[in-house]
Design a protein around this motif. Sequence first.
Motif, PDB file in Angstrom:
ATOM      1  N   TYR A  71       0.806  -1.228   0.000  1.00 35.52           N
ATOM      2  CA  TYR A  71       0.000   0.000   0.000  1.00 35.52           C
ATOM      3  C   TYR A  71       0.836   1.274   0.000  1.00 35.52           C
ATOM      4  N   CYS A  72       2.142   1.170   0.281  1.00 33.67           N
ATOM      5  CA  CYS A  72       2.896   2.379   0.653  1.00 33.67           C
ATOM      6  C   CYS A  72       3.940   2.793  -0.375  1.00 33.67           C
ATOM      7  N   GLN A 109       9.372   9.952  12.790  1.00 35.05           N
ATOM      8  CA  GLN A 109       8.878   8.845  11.963  1.00 35.05           C
ATOM      9  C   GLN A 109       9.788   8.621  10.754  1.00 35.05           C
ATOM     10  N   SER A 110       9.866   7.365  10.309  1.00 36.77           N
ATOM     11  CA  SER A 110      10.659   7.054   9.109  1.00 36.77           C
ATOM     12  C   SER A 110      10.164   5.772   8.476  1.00 36.77           C
ATOM     13  N   GLU A 112      10.951   1.877   7.326  1.00 37.54           N
ATOM     14  CA  GLU A 112      11.557   0.854   8.182  1.00 37.54           C
ATOM     15  C   GLU A 112      12.993   0.646   7.697  1.00 37.54           C
ATOM     16  N   SER A 139       8.258   6.261  15.655  1.00 44.57           N
ATOM     17  CA  SER A 139       7.444   5.474  14.732  1.00 44.57           C
ATOM     18  C   SER A 139       8.343   5.062  13.569  1.00 44.57           C
ATOM     19  N   LYS A 162       1.292   0.878  13.887  1.00 47.66           N
ATOM     20  CA  LYS A 162      -0.101   0.491  13.564  1.00 47.66           C
ATOM     21  C   LYS A 162      -0.175  -0.994  13.204  1.00 47.66           C
ATOM     22  N   GLU A 164      -2.377  -2.105  11.327  1.00 47.05           N
ATOM     23  CA  GLU A 164      -2.837  -1.943   9.926  1.00 47.05           C
ATOM     24  C   GLU A 164      -4.148  -2.660   9.614  1.00 47.05           C
ATOM     25  N   ARG A 183       3.798  -8.609  14.645  1.00 46.39           N
ATOM     26  CA  ARG A 183       3.513  -7.177  14.854  1.00 46.39           C
ATOM     27  C   ARG A 183       2.928  -7.009  16.270  1.00 46.39           C
ATOM     28  N   MET A 202      -5.781   1.068   8.739  1.00 44.15           N
ATOM     29  CA  MET A 202      -6.269   1.814   7.579  1.00 44.15           C
ATOM     30  C   MET A 202      -7.703   1.393   7.279  1.00 44.15           C
ATOM     31  N   PRO A 232      -7.902   6.789   6.266  1.00 42.59           N
ATOM     32  CA  PRO A 232      -8.272   6.083   5.037  1.00 42.59           C
ATOM     33  C   PRO A 232      -7.045   5.554   4.305  1.00 42.59           C
ATOM     34  N   PHE A 233      -7.210   4.438   3.623  1.00 43.09           N
ATOM     35  CA  PHE A 233      -6.199   3.968   2.675  1.00 43.09           C
ATOM     36  C   PHE A 233      -6.309   4.864   1.441  1.00 43.09           C
ATOM     37  N   VAL A 234      -5.180   5.450   1.039  1.00 43.49           N
ATOM     38  CA  VAL A 234      -5.158   6.325  -0.144  1.00 43.49           C
ATOM     39  C   VAL A 234      -4.276   5.644  -1.193  1.00 43.49           C
ATOM     40  N   TYR A 306       8.601  12.220   1.062  1.00 44.43           N
ATOM     41  CA  TYR A 306       7.983  11.307   2.043  1.00 44.43           C
ATOM     42  C   TYR A 306       6.579  10.989   1.539  1.00 44.43           C
ATOM     43  N   ILE A 308       4.191   8.658   1.079  1.00 39.93           N
ATOM     44  CA  ILE A 308       3.521   7.395   1.415  1.00 39.93           C
ATOM     45  C   ILE A 308       2.316   7.219   0.493  1.00 39.93           C
ATOM     46  N   TYR A 309       1.559   8.306   0.352  1.00 43.59           N
ATOM     47  CA  TYR A 309       0.412   8.303  -0.575  1.00 43.59           C
ATOM     48  C   TYR A 309       0.404   9.643  -1.284  1.00 43.59           C
TER      49      TYR A 309
HETATM   50  N1  SAH Z   1       7.531   2.585   8.523  1.00 41.84           N
HETATM   51  C1  SAH Z   1       6.765   2.765   9.698  1.00 41.84           C
HETATM   52  C2  SAH Z   1       6.197   4.163   9.868  1.00 41.84           C
HETATM   53  C3  SAH Z   1       5.894   4.928   8.608  1.00 41.84           C
HETATM   54  S1  SAH Z   1       4.504   4.381   7.711  1.00 41.84           S
HETATM   55  C4  SAH Z   1       5.644   1.740   9.763  1.00 41.84           C
HETATM   56  O1  SAH Z   1       5.324   1.147   8.750  1.00 41.84           O
HETATM   57  O2  SAH Z   1       5.140   1.542  10.868  1.00 41.84           O
HETATM   58  C5  SAH Z   1       3.214   5.115   8.654  1.00 41.84           C
HETATM   59  C6  SAH Z   1       1.828   4.652   8.312  1.00 41.84           C
HETATM   60  O3  SAH Z   1       1.455   5.073   7.022  1.00 41.84           O
HETATM   61  C7  SAH Z   1       1.595   3.161   8.273  1.00 41.84           C
HETATM   62  O4  SAH Z   1       1.405   2.654   9.552  1.00 41.84           O
HETATM   63  C8  SAH Z   1       0.340   3.045   7.402  1.00 41.84           C
HETATM   64  O5  SAH Z   1      -0.831   2.881   8.194  1.00 41.84           O
HETATM   65  C9  SAH Z   1       0.271   4.387   6.690  1.00 41.84           C
HETATM   66  N2  SAH Z   1       0.170   4.205   5.240  1.00 41.84           N
HETATM   67  C10 SAH Z   1       1.025   3.569   4.435  1.00 41.84           C
HETATM   68  N3  SAH Z   1       0.565   3.583   3.151  1.00 41.84           N
HETATM   69  C11 SAH Z   1      -0.612   4.241   3.164  1.00 41.84           C
HETATM   70  C12 SAH Z   1      -1.574   4.576   2.167  1.00 41.84           C
HETATM   71  N4  SAH Z   1      -1.412   4.244   0.890  1.00 41.84           N
HETATM   72  N5  SAH Z   1      -2.691   5.240   2.550  1.00 41.84           N
HETATM   73  C13 SAH Z   1      -2.862   5.602   3.840  1.00 41.84           C
HETATM   74  N6  SAH Z   1      -1.988   5.325   4.825  1.00 41.84           N
HETATM   75  C14 SAH Z   1      -0.875   4.646   4.494  1.00 41.84           C
END
Ligand code: SAH
Length: 359
Positions: A71-72, A109-110, A112, A139, A162, A164, A183, A202, A232-234, A306, A308-309
């Motif tokens: 998802y990320c 936060q970072s 992994e 985090s 999380k 997740e 986890r 999410m 929300p998942f994006v 950064y 993620i989404y």
């Molecule tokens: N790497 C660490 C922290 C950074 S990610 C970890 O994974 O715990 C932080 C959060 O981003 C994740 O816990 C996840 O819930 C969220 N995340 C990742 N991809 C996402 C997406 N596509 N939409 C919404 N949240 C997302």
Amino acid sequence: MRTDFVRALERAANLEELSRDELAVLISADEEESAALFDCADMMRSRFMGDEVHLRGIIEFSNICSSNCYYCGLRKGNTALKRYRMSKAEILESARKAAVLGCRTIVLQSGEDRSYPAGLLAEIVAEIKSELDVAITLSVGERPREDYALWREAGADRYLLKHETCDGKLFSELRPGTVLEERLQRLAWLRELGYQVGSGNMVGLPGQTVETLAGDIVLMREMEVEMAGIGPFVPNRQTPLGSCPGGTLELTLKTLAAARLALPRTHLPATTATATIDALGRVKALRCGANVIMPNMTPLKYRASYSIYPGKTGLEDTPEESYAKAVRMVESAGRKVGTGYGHSLRHLEKKAEAQAQAV
Ligand code: SAH
Ligand code: SF4
């Protein structure tokens, strides 16, 4: 309104423990039911958490990631991303700025980044704690127990990891090579080490149902988490889930409100992902049970990396602007900015108990 909905809401308002089925009934609220659910969650938030909204400044200090979550956007398989790691001096500078602005918690936060030296992060934590009057949340994902212990000794107060999704099969499908049990084991270690523990999930992941979301809340109730990040998942085009539909604002708010009813004393952030799918998402979340906002303190030059989404809100805001926007959101929701560290209620009770014993 459905009779089972009305009954579940009444039981929640009387602080009775809702079953997973009852939580699923709440989360599947229609429009009229949603209005009642949101009011009840707002009342519960006011009763247990008061009107303060805690602003936790987040510094996204590295986007390097050894994992490949489907998802990320930070997944290691995303070779299109320019990777960065902030230096210790840059992190300290951002932390100072956040503290001057008024943040009483700094979230580091970072991705992994398994090759990130645990000792270096411990030094950073110790220096921030000795120089600034702030709480620290880490985090940085799944690491060995010794690393968590080292950072706790260095002064870290909280850890956000999380879960997740509570669906073990879905978890392993979306996070290749990892299992939900491990986890959860890590969350248990963090608790043993004395961290205030945050988890979360999410909303709108492919293959997830309303029952899964109800299960997420039950799991967090069982783990007695002190913070629950629900967003929300994006979908991100640079990931294998790029063409899936994302989570909706409505479902996210309903899950958040149900979480407030089941976890009345837990900190619930109005997440940045919620703001990404709706410009007023965070203010709406504040009215459905949320009591935390995490303004972004990452230097502008790293923000876009950064990713993620996509469409992440505030990419062009300086830390000052991010903080000022968060304050405006708090005010427009008729609330006030928290003045303390925003520790968990349980942590404060334990501290008071220890003090009473010492007298
Ligand atoms: N790497 C660490 C922290 C950074 S990610 C970890 O994974 O715990 C932080 C959060 O981003 C994740 O816990 C996840 O819930 C969220 N995340 C990742 N991809 C996402 C997406 N596509 N939409 C919404 N949240 C997302
Ligand atoms: Fe890495 Fe965390 Fe993104 Fe997974 S969610 S790819 S661990 S940054």
